[in-house]
Design an enzyme around this catalytic site. Sequence first.
Site, PDB file in Angstrom:
ATOM      1  N   ARG A 101     -10.596 -12.960  10.780  1.00 14.69           N
ATOM      2  CA  ARG A 101     -10.890 -11.829   9.872  1.00 14.69           C
ATOM      3  C   ARG A 101     -12.330 -11.986   9.405  1.00 14.69           C
ATOM      4  NH1 ARG A 101      -7.359  -9.516   4.882  1.00 14.69           N
ATOM      5  NH2 ARG A 101      -6.409  -8.528   6.700  1.00 14.69           N
ATOM      6  N   CYS A 264      -1.104   0.144   4.400  1.00 14.44           N
ATOM      7  CA  CYS A 264      -1.224  -1.228   4.912  1.00 14.44           C
ATOM      8  C   CYS A 264      -1.096  -2.263   3.799  1.00 14.44           C
ATOM      9  CB  CYS A 264      -2.535  -1.388   5.674  1.00 14.44           C
ATOM     10  SG  CYS A 264      -4.018  -1.255   4.638  1.00 14.44           S
TER      11      CYS A 264
END
Length: 314
Positions: A101, A264
Amino acid sequence: MTRHFLLDTDLTPAEQADVLDLAIAMKADRWAHRPYEGPKSVAVIFDKTSTRTRFSFATGIADLGGSPIIVNPGESQLGHKESVADTSKVLSQMVATIVWRTFEQSGLEEMAENATVPVINALSDDYHPCQILADLLTIRERFGRTEGLTMAYLGDAANNMSNSYLLGGATAGMNVHVAGPEGHLPASDILDAARERAAQTGATIRATTNVSEAVAGADIVVTDTWISMGQSDPTGQREKDFAPYQVNEDVMKQAGPEAIFMHCLPAYRGKEVTADVIDGERSVVWQEAGNRVHAQKAIMTWLMNESARNARER
Ligand code: CP
Ligand code: NVA
């Protein structure tokens, strides 16, 4: 050729369908697949904070027989004392997969170019493809298919989630409508790529400033934070710009009768979505979050299998 998953269109429509089939099988029989048996290690590196991505990858890697090595922001040499390329070559000697990430998509590309193991994008400034796989799995569970359904995304239509819905949704044969204020609509290269993919799958792509146009008759209504990681809103201007794009009961009434709400997460109640919608009966956000585990187990397994097959055939 080692396969990577850096953005949604890295999978063809047929490959994405295979990954989702695998995710459904894995969810039904959680410990049946063991590509990391050994245990092999998997690097899971975070340059930004995370709850779902961290726990779902760690859980999924353990389910697959492997051992996750979680690296929190600032804990390795990567990015300040050592280049991405050197880090990639070192990690390839040690781990079976690299999950990362980070901020810039170009960093992920450099990691993949120098890796001999699969590299997976666990969110960048531009894309969040693992989240879209989990969302597509959730949609399949609810509707039995993705093809021909219409998804309406409201809010920051220029962020990573919007980009990935456009590319990943088009790949799944879904009509993707995104609505946001002027200055926060998708970049033209993203729209072009989504339309190219949609032409292959029979889907349609629409970007608009008009909420009603995006949401009319939609099967899925989705939103995301108005302020993504790495952004700030010191003057409150973003909040003002995005306020008309809030998902509330009035918006849900304009969607189809069986429409579901997705997000999300993390969510900001009273901002991009009202509490009555996200906590209401059309919301599937907890199932969606749980599906991160199964979707990511599937993409990790698929990339390992495909990379091994390509190496054998070389
Ligand atoms: N949806 C998502 O990626 O959540 P985290 O930032 O908590 O990982
Ligand atoms: N757009 C959000 C998604 C978080 C999962 C962000 O990048 O912060």
